[in-house]
Design an enzyme around this catalytic site. Structure first.
Site, PDB file in Angstrom:
ATOM      1  N   GLY A  54      97.500  29.719  22.981  1.00 13.98           N
ATOM      2  CA  GLY A  54      98.516  28.728  23.321  1.00 13.98           C
ATOM      3  C   GLY A  54      99.892  29.103  22.789  1.00 13.98           C
ATOM      4  CG  ASP A  55     100.186  29.567  18.746  1.00 14.74           C
ATOM      5  OD1 ASP A  55     100.390  28.351  18.934  1.00 14.74           O
ATOM      6  OD2 ASP A  55      99.351  30.007  17.941  1.00 14.74           O
TER       7      ASP A  55
END
Length: 303
Positions: A251-252
């Site tokens: 997600g990052d």
């Protein structure tokens, strides 16, 4: 300039074994030590993609030194506040053939003077800068720390990205963040609804826009992602084909890919595809995405 903030950095100790038996001696057949935290992961992937940033946040003890060392080994810059007591947390990730178990540390106490020191650093941001606020808040910080930061920077033409859950995210929408990135489960939880199709996801993403968010990027795991953009466009993409190896940092990586794509093209659509490709590249690898991995996946997407 891009700045990332990680309030509670960690050493991730990742181990693999065929099965995990509680109460017994378990022996691993793979282990890896990664320094990170959501904002730090964003900084590393940005650097891998050719974009400079400065990582801010709090570190402490021998683990804090290792997090900093690893970050610098990627060529990233940091301006951490070093706390005098405790040590940056250690998170243990136990992966078996069937499941994943996490044991997450709590991190050091963060005193008031350290918070003021962070505010002083953030006050130096200027128009056109981007600030990424990502991840959970340690118990020693006030629950409204995100709001306090965004209130200080309001009306200064700073693009703020917020990657956080439920109330942390909902409470900052009034400050009109440039980008938020809930996943579909978090989106459903925010509105206490069941999302059964992409149209439902788009409907509630638009509600987040009505509440103040400029761009809403919804990740849906194996079902792909949707961007509801500030210009009114809506873009969907499936995930590229590949084998899930490690979901930590995916997600990052999507956030870093989106920012890179937007900086390079000034196009929300192209930024979106870059984000999907980057998140997937990290998920398909033991390490965070590299430029060559991202570009290979990008060619397989409809962009």
């Amino acid at each position: 300039m891009i700045y990332t903030v990680t309030f509670n950095p960690a050493i991730d100790y990742i181990v693999r074994m065929p099965e995990f038996v509680p109460g017994a001696t378990n022996r691993v057949n793979y282990e890896q030590v990664l320094g990170g935290g959501k904002g730090i992961n964003v900084s590393i992937v940005l650097k891998n993609l050719g974009i400079d940033s400065t990582a801010l946040g709090f570190i402490s003890g021998f683990t804090g030194k290792e997090i900093t060392r690893q970050l610098h080994s990627f060529g990233c810059k940091s301006d951490f506040i070093e706390l005098p007591d405790g040590f940056s947390r250690i998170n243990v990730k136990i992966k078996t053939n069937d499941e994943e178990t996490e044991v997450n540390g709590q991190g050091p106490d963060i005193p008031e003077n350290a918070i003021e020191e962070l505010f002083a650093k953030l006050d130096k941001l200027t128009a056109g800068d981007t600030l990424v606020l990502a991840g959970s808040i340690p118990k020693t910080l006030p629950d409204d720390i995100y709001e306090k930061i965004m209130a200080r920077l309001e009306n200064r033409n700073i693009n703020i990205v917020v990657d956080a859950t439920k109330n942390l995210l909902l409470n900052v929408l009034k400050y009109r963040p440039f980008l938020i990135k809930p996943n579909n489960h978090e989106l459903a939880e925010m509105f206490d609804v069941t999302l059964t199709c992409n149209d439902d996801i788009i409907t509630y993403a638009k509600k987040l826009q009505d509440m103040g968010a400029k761009n809403v990027l919804v990740s849906m795991g194996k079902d792909g992602a949707i961007l509801v953009a500030e210009d009114g466009s809506i873009t969907y993409s499936p995930v590229p084909k590949g084998k899930l190896v490690n979901s930590i940092g995916a997600g990052d990586s999507m956030v870093a890919g989106f920012l890179t794509g937007y900086i390079e093209t000034n196009s929300y659509e192209k930024a979106f595809y870059m984000g999907v490709a980057t998140g997937s590249a990290s998920a398909f690898s033991e390490n965070l995405a590299t430029r060559s991995e991202v570009e290979a996946l990008l060619k397989t997407l409809n962009n």
